[in-house]
Design a protein around this motif. Structure first.
Motif, PDB file in Angstrom:
ATOM      1  N   ARG A   1      30.342  23.856  30.284  1.00 60.66           N
ATOM      2  CA  ARG A   1      30.429  24.598  29.035  1.00 60.66           C
ATOM      3  C   ARG A   1      29.667  25.903  29.152  1.00 60.66           C
ATOM      4  O   ARG A   1      28.689  26.001  29.887  1.00 60.66           O
ATOM      5  CB  ARG A   1      29.850  23.777  27.884  1.00 60.66           C
ATOM      6  N   GLY A   2      30.113  26.904  28.393  1.00 61.27           N
ATOM      7  CA  GLY A   2      29.440  28.196  28.398  1.00 61.27           C
ATOM      8  C   GLY A   2      30.352  29.304  28.869  1.00 61.27           C
ATOM      9  O   GLY A   2      31.585  29.185  28.787  1.00 61.27           O
ATOM     10  N   PRO A   3      29.781  30.421  29.365  1.00 60.18           N
ATOM     11  CA  PRO A   3      30.589  31.537  29.858  1.00 60.18           C
ATOM     12  C   PRO A   3      31.548  31.073  30.948  1.00 60.18           C
ATOM     13  O   PRO A   3      31.209  30.217  31.775  1.00 60.18           O
ATOM     14  CB  PRO A   3      29.546  32.520  30.416  1.00 60.18           C
ATOM     15  N   THR A   4      32.747  31.629  30.959  1.00 59.04           N
ATOM     16  CA  THR A   4      33.784  31.154  31.880  1.00 59.04           C
ATOM     17  C   THR A   4      33.671  31.790  33.263  1.00 59.04           C
ATOM     18  O   THR A   4      33.476  32.989  33.402  1.00 59.04           O
ATOM     19  CB  THR A   4      35.173  31.445  31.304  1.00 59.04           C
ATOM     20  N   ILE A   5      33.814  30.948  34.285  1.00 62.23           N
ATOM     21  CA  ILE A   5      33.957  31.372  35.680  1.00 62.23           C
ATOM     22  C   ILE A   5      35.305  30.851  36.162  1.00 62.23           C
ATOM     23  O   ILE A   5      35.568  29.646  36.099  1.00 62.23           O
ATOM     24  CB  ILE A   5      32.844  30.813  36.573  1.00 62.23           C
ATOM     25  N   VAL A   6      36.169  31.744  36.608  1.00 60.48           N
ATOM     26  CA  VAL A   6      37.475  31.352  37.140  1.00 60.48           C
ATOM     27  C   VAL A   6      37.447  31.465  38.654  1.00 60.48           C
ATOM     28  O   VAL A   6      37.092  32.521  39.193  1.00 60.48           O
ATOM     29  CB  VAL A   6      38.605  32.239  36.579  1.00 60.48           C
ATOM     30  N   ARG A   7      37.787  30.387  39.332  1.00 56.51           N
ATOM     31  CA  ARG A   7      37.892  30.446  40.789  1.00 56.51           C
ATOM     32  C   ARG A   7      39.354  30.637  41.155  1.00 56.51           C
ATOM     33  O   ARG A   7      40.186  29.766  40.915  1.00 56.51           O
ATOM     34  CB  ARG A   7      37.351  29.171  41.437  1.00 56.51           C
ATOM     35  N   ALA A   8      39.667  31.799  41.700  1.00 51.64           N
ATOM     36  CA  ALA A   8      41.039  32.063  42.131  1.00 51.64           C
ATOM     37  C   ALA A   8      41.440  31.045  43.194  1.00 51.64           C
ATOM     38  O   ALA A   8      40.614  30.582  43.982  1.00 51.64           O
ATOM     39  CB  ALA A   8      41.156  33.484  42.681  1.00 51.64           C
ATOM     40  N   ALA A   9      42.716  30.708  43.218  1.00 53.45           N
ATOM     41  CA  ALA A   9      43.192  29.669  44.134  1.00 53.45           C
ATOM     42  C   ALA A   9      42.920  30.039  45.585  1.00 53.45           C
ATOM     43  O   ALA A   9      43.094  31.184  45.994  1.00 53.45           O
ATOM     44  CB  ALA A   9      44.684  29.429  43.932  1.00 53.45           C
TER      45      ALA A   9
ATOM     46  N   GLY B   1      36.428  34.725  44.101  1.00 53.04           N
ATOM     47  CA  GLY B   1      37.471  34.652  45.112  1.00 53.04           C
ATOM     48  C   GLY B   1      36.892  34.216  46.441  1.00 53.04           C
ATOM     49  O   GLY B   1      35.996  34.875  46.969  1.00 53.04           O
ATOM     50  N   MET B   2      37.386  33.115  46.974  1.00 57.05           N
ATOM     51  CA  MET B   2      36.951  32.616  48.268  1.00 57.05           C
ATOM     52  C   MET B   2      38.093  32.744  49.263  1.00 57.05           C
ATOM     53  O   MET B   2      39.243  32.464  48.927  1.00 57.05           O
ATOM     54  CB  MET B   2      36.520  31.152  48.155  1.00 57.05           C
ATOM     55  N   SER B   3      37.786  33.172  50.479  1.00 50.22           N
ATOM     56  CA  SER B   3      38.782  33.320  51.526  1.00 50.22           C
ATOM     57  C   SER B   3      39.903  34.243  51.039  1.00 50.22           C
ATOM     58  O   SER B   3      39.638  35.347  50.572  1.00 50.22           O
ATOM     59  CB  SER B   3      39.310  31.946  51.947  1.00 50.22           C
TER      60      SER B   3
ATOM     61  N   ARG C   1      39.418  26.217  37.631  1.00 52.42           N
ATOM     62  CA  ARG C   1      39.995  26.387  38.960  1.00 52.42           C
ATOM     63  C   ARG C   1      41.390  25.775  38.947  1.00 52.42           C
ATOM     64  O   ARG C   1      41.743  25.048  38.007  1.00 52.42           O
ATOM     65  CB  ARG C   1      39.111  25.751  40.034  1.00 52.42           C
ATOM     66  N   TYR C   2      42.171  26.038  39.964  1.00 57.80           N
ATOM     67  CA  TYR C   2      43.551  25.556  39.964  1.00 57.80           C
ATOM     68  C   TYR C   2      44.067  25.437  41.383  1.00 57.80           C
ATOM     69  O   TYR C   2      43.505  26.010  42.322  1.00 57.80           O
ATOM     70  CB  TYR C   2      44.451  26.491  39.139  1.00 57.80           C
ATOM     71  N   ASP C   3      45.129  24.669  41.540  1.00 56.04           N
ATOM     72  CA  ASP C   3      45.746  24.482  42.856  1.00 56.04           C
ATOM     73  C   ASP C   3      46.786  25.566  43.119  1.00 56.04           C
ATOM     74  O   ASP C   3      47.575  25.924  42.236  1.00 56.04           O
ATOM     75  CB  ASP C   3      46.426  23.114  42.941  1.00 56.04           C
ATOM     76  N   LEU C   4      46.797  26.060  44.334  1.00 56.40           N
ATOM     77  CA  LEU C   4      47.798  27.021  44.776  1.00 56.40           C
ATOM     78  C   LEU C   4      49.199  26.429  44.611  1.00 56.40           C
ATOM     79  O   LEU C   4      49.389  25.227  44.728  1.00 56.40           O
ATOM     80  CB  LEU C   4      47.545  27.345  46.245  1.00 56.40           C
TER      81      LEU C   4
END
Length: 358
Positions: A29-37, A107-109, A67-70
């Protein structure tokens, strides 16, 4: 790992512009962090993974992690008509379409290039950018020498032959590109994830797209606080690519990490350095314990919820742990920080990094 130790999450689906269904997971909970696929994720399995769990625990301790799946992978649609960089970008746009406030984008990789493209297209939506183990140019975009073309073609062809198979030379080489210093348990998990997250054909098509990525021009146009981190001995993406990325993005902060792993493991010193840099960059999040305090990732999860005023039963429910486990971890936090009460723990956490005099 016991089921009670698995991080709790909610899974839902969004529809991309071509009808592809994308699996999303959220926790915290709290501020949003989005992890790109990025590749080799499976949102239903990651919370119990010996490779990914500490990442999820750390990131969700700062707020609402999405987060989400490619496409073609994990719980997302497997039979997809198109695998392309533009399609990936459309998927990220679908995932973030209902977020009302600007968010931190991680963004990772290859997710780094995707994050750069998204930020360039939607600068008003991205509050901060974190790029780990990333690059602006894929292998074939870095040069068209005979060597690079052979390397790209060989890796793609080997994927079609060896992806997800047990006891193959490709399997061992591919795993060692990502976590060469991993344990046997971590290597076995990685190999099983290959079988479960994507078919050999989807893996090969995905690799073909990765080789041709080039966001170097638009990276130079970004105007957002950016943190770039890269392992010096990264065998998947050369260190020079991360350094070049940091030099390209105006004002980017660069943190080199002493590791050989493309995905940092919880037991290596570089993980503590990463956590410290993350805490400093996220600024408005709750300052968390540094490596000197000896606080584990599991304890850090509890600490951030204690600081938010949650009771032990509430923390246990959110993290999927027993109340006894939470109580023991709170006691451990008090012992490690030399504090006597829960109230002192909250004050110290909000006033500055644990292990330092406030």
């Amino acid at each position: 790992m016991k089921p009670s130790d698995t991080l709790r999450q909610d899974i839902s689906f969004v529809t991309s512009n071509d009808g592809t269904r994308i699996a999303c997971a959220s926790m915290g909970r709290g501020p949003t962090i989005v992890r790109a696929a990025r590749w080799l994720t499976h949102v239903s399995r990651d919370p119990e993974s010996p490779v990914w769990r500490h990442w999820l625990a750390e990131l969700s301790s700062y707020g609402h992690l999405v987060r989400y799946d490619l496409r073609g992978c994990g719980l997302s649609s497997r039979d997809v008509p198109e695998i392309s960089f533009e399609a990936w970008l459309a998927d990220l746009e679908a995932v973030t379409s209902k977020l009302e406030e600007p968010f931190t984008l991680l963004g990772m990789s290859q997710g780094a290039a995707l994050s750069i493209a998204y930020t360039f297209r939607h600068p008003e939506r991205v509050k901060r950018l974190i790029l780990f183990g990333g690059y602006a140019k894929g292998l074939l975009s870095r040069g068209q020498s005979d060597r690079t073309q052979i390397e790209a073609a060989t890796l793609t062809n080997l994927m079609r032959l060896g992806w997800g198979q047990d006891n193959t030379a490709f399997n061992q080489v591919f795993t060692n590109l990502f976590i060469p210093d991993g344990t046997q348990v971590q290597h076995d998990w990685w190999r099983s994830l290959e079988r479960e997250t994507a078919s050999a054909e989807v893996a090969a098509r995905t690799m073909d797209v990765l080789h041709k990525i080039d966001v170097s021009c638009i990276a130079a146009e970004l105007n957002v606080p950016t943190l770039v981190l890269h392992a010096r001995g990264d065998r998947r993406i050369p260190f020079e690519q991360g350094r070049a990325l940091a030099m390209t993005i105006p004002g980017a902060e660069f943190v080199p990490l002493n590791s050989n792993n493309h995905v940092l493991l919880e037991t290596e010193p570089a993980w503590s350095v990463f956590c410290s840099a993350l805490s400093g960059f996220l600024g408005d999040g709750i300052p968390l314990a540094g490596a000197d305090a000896g606080i584990t990732t599991a304890e850090r999860e509890v600490l951030v919820l204690v600081a938010k005023g949650l009771s032990n039963p509430d923390i246990a429910a959110q993290l999927g742990k027993s109340e006894k486990t939470v109580r023991n971890q709170v006691s451990s936090l008090l012992e490690k920080t030399g504090l006597s009460t829960r109230s002192e723990l909250i004050v110290r956490t909000l006033s500055g990094p644990m292990g330092q005099t406030p």
